[in-house]
Scaffold this active site. Structure first.
Site, PDB file in Angstrom:
ATOM      1  CE  LYS A 217      -1.755   1.746   4.011  1.00  0.00           C
ATOM      2  NZ  LYS A 217      -1.477   3.189   4.185  1.00  0.00           N
ATOM      3  CG  ASN A 218       2.447   2.811   3.566  1.00  0.00           C
ATOM      4  OD1 ASN A 218       1.258   3.074   3.375  1.00  0.00           O
ATOM      5  ND2 ASN A 218       2.973   2.737   4.782  1.00  0.00           N
TER       6      ASN A 218
ATOM      7  CB  CYS B 221      -5.046  10.785  12.110  1.00  0.00           C
ATOM      8  SG  CYS B 221      -3.370  10.253  12.409  1.00  0.00           S
TER       9      CYS B 221
ATOM     10  NE  ARG C 256       0.438  10.308  10.463  1.00  0.00           N
ATOM     11  CZ  ARG C 256       0.090   9.187   9.843  1.00  0.00           C
ATOM     12  NH1 ARG C 256      -0.959   8.527  10.222  1.00  0.00           N
ATOM     13  NH2 ARG C 256       0.804   8.744   8.832  1.00  0.00           N
TER      14      ARG C 256
ATOM     15  CG  ASP D 292       3.084   1.586   9.531  1.00  0.00           C
ATOM     16  OD1 ASP D 292       2.669   2.421  10.350  1.00  0.00           O
ATOM     17  OD2 ASP D 292       3.220   1.827   8.312  1.00  0.00           O
TER      18      ASP D 292
ATOM     19  NE  ARG E 135      -6.821   4.383   5.826  1.00  0.00           N
ATOM     20  CZ  ARG E 135      -5.869   4.703   6.697  1.00  0.00           C
ATOM     21  NH1 ARG E 135      -6.141   4.845   7.961  1.00  0.00           N
ATOM     22  NH2 ARG E 135      -4.635   4.901   6.300  1.00  0.00           N
TER      23      ARG E 135
HETATM   24  C1  UD1 Z   1       4.369   7.038   6.526  1.00  0.00           C
HETATM   25  C2  UD1 Z   1       3.529   5.807   6.295  1.00  0.00           C
HETATM   26  C3  UD1 Z   1       2.945   5.306   7.624  1.00  0.00           C
HETATM   27  C4  UD1 Z   1       4.070   5.094   8.634  1.00  0.00           C
HETATM   28  C5  UD1 Z   1       4.954   6.334   8.749  1.00  0.00           C
HETATM   29  C6  UD1 Z   1       6.176   6.110   9.608  1.00  0.00           C
HETATM   30  C7  UD1 Z   1       2.648   6.174   4.082  1.00  0.00           C
HETATM   31  C8  UD1 Z   1       1.463   6.479   3.236  1.00  0.00           C
HETATM   32  N1  UD1 Z   1       2.439   6.164   5.396  1.00  0.00           N
HETATM   33  O1  UD1 Z   1       3.500   8.050   7.059  1.00  0.00           O
HETATM   34  O2  UD1 Z   1       2.273   4.074   7.374  1.00  0.00           O
HETATM   35  O3  UD1 Z   1       3.510   4.833   9.902  1.00  0.00           O
HETATM   36  O4  UD1 Z   1       5.413   6.740   7.443  1.00  0.00           O
HETATM   37  O5  UD1 Z   1       6.920   5.065   9.128  1.00  0.00           O
HETATM   38  O6  UD1 Z   1       3.722   5.893   3.582  1.00  0.00           O
HETATM   39  N2  UD1 Z   1       6.278  14.780  10.945  1.00  0.00           N
HETATM   40  C9  UD1 Z   1       6.357  16.119  11.251  1.00  0.00           C
HETATM   41  N3  UD1 Z   1       6.285  17.029  10.223  1.00  0.00           N
HETATM   42  C10 UD1 Z   1       6.146  16.648   8.926  1.00  0.00           C
HETATM   43  C11 UD1 Z   1       6.079  15.279   8.615  1.00  0.00           C
HETATM   44  C12 UD1 Z   1       6.147  14.359   9.656  1.00  0.00           C
HETATM   45  O7  UD1 Z   1       6.479  16.499  12.412  1.00  0.00           O
HETATM   46  O8  UD1 Z   1       6.078  17.521   8.044  1.00  0.00           O
HETATM   47  C13 UD1 Z   1       6.352  13.775  12.026  1.00  0.00           C
HETATM   48  C14 UD1 Z   1       5.081  12.936  12.152  1.00  0.00           C
HETATM   49  O9  UD1 Z   1       4.110  13.580  12.935  1.00  0.00           O
HETATM   50  C15 UD1 Z   1       5.626  11.674  12.799  1.00  0.00           C
HETATM   51  C16 UD1 Z   1       7.014  11.543  12.166  1.00  0.00           C
HETATM   52  O10 UD1 Z   1       7.344  12.839  11.687  1.00  0.00           O
HETATM   53  O11 UD1 Z   1       5.736  11.857  14.178  1.00  0.00           O
HETATM   54  C17 UD1 Z   1       7.110  10.558  11.010  1.00  0.00           C
HETATM   55  O12 UD1 Z   1       6.072  10.827  10.099  1.00  0.00           O
HETATM   56  P1  UD1 Z   1       6.146  10.504   8.556  1.00  0.00           P
HETATM   57  O13 UD1 Z   1       7.339   9.642   8.245  1.00  0.00           O
HETATM   58  O14 UD1 Z   1       5.991  11.748   7.780  1.00  0.00           O
HETATM   59  O15 UD1 Z   1       4.841   9.619   8.370  1.00  0.00           O
HETATM   60  P2  UD1 Z   1       3.969   9.567   7.079  1.00  0.00           P
HETATM   61  O16 UD1 Z   1       4.836   9.821   5.908  1.00  0.00           O
HETATM   62  O17 UD1 Z   1       2.741  10.387   7.269  1.00  0.00           O
END
Ligand code: UD1
Length: 421
Positions: free
Chosen positions: A22-23, A117, A122, A306, A398
């Site tokens: 999925k990711n 969420c 996030r 995850d 999902r």
């Molecule tokens: C992706 C994965 C999700 C997985 C996560 C961490 C997808 C679609 N989803 O989510 O399944 O759990 O990686 O491996 O690929 N953060 C900030 N600012 C930002 C971006 C992130 O503070 O601009 C923080 C987030 O709140 C979190 C951490 O960084 O605490 C990691 O998040 P991130 O790697 O961005 O997760 P996703 O990409 O949303």
């Protein structure tokens, strides 16, 4: 609403296949915004998140057809379409992945802010900061990220923390930017590598893929490409947890083994036997009660966040006390209260859950709060005495393709009913 009713106590045995990731599918499908033309993407799981993204792309004038595990897409380039509306983004945060490619190709994007969420706040500040550095003007208006540029320019991007979709968004923006972009502290998750390989197939010039420093040399245009998505490492590991908790013996086909080393080590520590039948197949079997093992989630190649909830389900019935520490998301313990309703002995302390393994769980009505939490509750239900009713399984749908069907194929007794709450 649909729920799953699980009759606990059946040992899982047999063979099961892992679906496409999925990711990895989500950013790869979003990347088709970058160039008009036709694409065939294989090994895409038929999931709610994938269908949501395809619906979003249809609003951007990209037609698609999801046929089994194949998606055919036709990008009819339309610079007048650049909006990801709240209705869709609120059901899937990964919709943010259209921001980078929309800006790069259509020079405009209006994407609803994802908001919080169940697993935490996030934010997407890192995505926004990076795209601004590349020359975009970005404002937040009425809950939307409103972004514009004449053209994006290469830049040196330093992420303050490792972000998977942040890295993917910047990669997609940089491939069509003018000049060189260097992404420091980039995510090295396998799904980022899969996206980069797809972009390279489209004609992008990217170096350092899979390392913490990625360099992208912008090109004037790309060409459409066909691609086969990697298999889902989290689904593979979830199936391993399900087999292990029941004391089962299961052959899992299509396991991306090179990306699961940490998970194999951790499961072995708990007494799960893992046999590498060949480079795609893994046999998982467990005899007797599992042993408690501590785990801390980390960015790749650490133990994946995850998989934290699913691993915790195992620890609920393991022999001894384990400490499960979550370092990626601030609030990813929503499954704890539900597991406790099934008789688990868990105490939360800051970012850790102290799990004192019990001899047995008992079936109960439980509520899925997010995708991985729902998988954890299903896994716990497989060994709970009596019936477990997992409500709100739209979360499960999902991200897991045919999860209940796959488990039933291994001997589980799971029914899908419409009368959930
Ligand atoms: C992706 C994965 C999700 C997985 C996560 C961490 C997808 C679609 N989803 O989510 O399944 O759990 O990686 O491996 O690929 N953060 C900030 N600012 C930002 C971006 C992130 O503070 O601009 C923080 C987030 O709140 C979190 C951490 O960084 O605490 C990691 O998040 P991130 O790697 O961005 O997760 P996703 O990409 O949303």
């Amino acid at each position: 609403m649909e729920k799953l009713v699980i009759e606990g106590g059946y040992t899982l045995k047999g063979k099961v296949e892992v679906s496409g990731s999925k990711n990895a599918s989500l950013p790869i499908i979003a990347a088709t915004i970058l160039c008009d033309g036709e694409y065939k993407i294989d090994n895409v799981p038929n999931l709610r998140d994938v269908r949501t993204l395809l619906k979003l792309l249809s609003l951007l004038n990209i037609e698609s057809r999801l046929d089994r595990s194949k998606v055919l897409l036709k990008n009819k380039n339309d610079n007048g379409a650049y909006e990801a509306p709240y209705d869709l983004v609120k059901t899937m945060r990964a919709s943010i992945l259209v921001l980078g490619p929309l800006l790069a190709k259509r020079r405009k994007a209006r994407v609803s802010l994802p908001g919080g969420c169940a697993i935490g706040e996030r934010p997407v500040d890192q995505h926004i900061k990076a795209l601004k550095q590349m020359g975009a003007t970005i404002d937040i208006e009425h809950g939307y990220i409103v972004a514009e540029c004449d053209s994006l320019k290469g830049a040196d991007i330093y992420f303050d923390l490792v972000t998977v979709t942040g890295t993917e968004n910047v990669l997609m923006a940089a491939v069509l930017a003018k000049g060189k972009t260097t992404i420091y502290n980039a995510a090295i998750e396998p799904e980022v590598i899969d996206l980069a390989n797809f972009l390279i197939k489209m004609g992008a010039k990217i170096e350092g893929v899979g390392t913490k420093t990625i360099t992208v040399y912008g090109v004037d245009s790309l060409s459409p490409a066909n691609y086969s998505v990697m298999n889902d490492r989290i689904e593979a590991a979830t199936l391993m947890c399900a087999a292990a908790i029941t004391g089962g013996d299961v052959e899992i086909v299509g396991v991306p083994q090179e990306y699961l080393t940490t998970v194999f080590e951790k499961l072995s520590e708990t007494g799960v036997n893992i046999e590498f039948v060949d480079d795609k197949k893994v046999r998982v079997y467990s005899l007797g009660r599992l042993k408690a093992a501590d785990v801390t989630t980390q960015v790749y190649p650490g133990f994946p966040t995850d998989l934290q909830a699913q691993f915790m389900a195992l620890m609920c019935v393991a022999d001894g006390v384990s400490v499960v520490t979550e370092t990626i998301f601030e609030n990813r313990f929503m499954h704890v209260a539900e597991l406790k309703r099934m008789g688990a002995d868990i105490r939360l302390k800051d970012r850790s859950a102290v799990v004192n393994g019990v001899k047995r769980l008992s079936g109960a009505h439980v509520m899925a709060s997010d995708l991985r939490a729902s998988a954890s509750l299903v896994i716990a239900g497989l060994v709970a005495e009596g019936e477990t009713h997992v409500h709100r399984i739209y979360h499960l749908d999902r991200g897991y393709e045919f999860f209940d069907k796959k488990l039933n194929g291994l001997g589980a007794k799971i029914k899908r009913e419409k009368n959930g709450v």
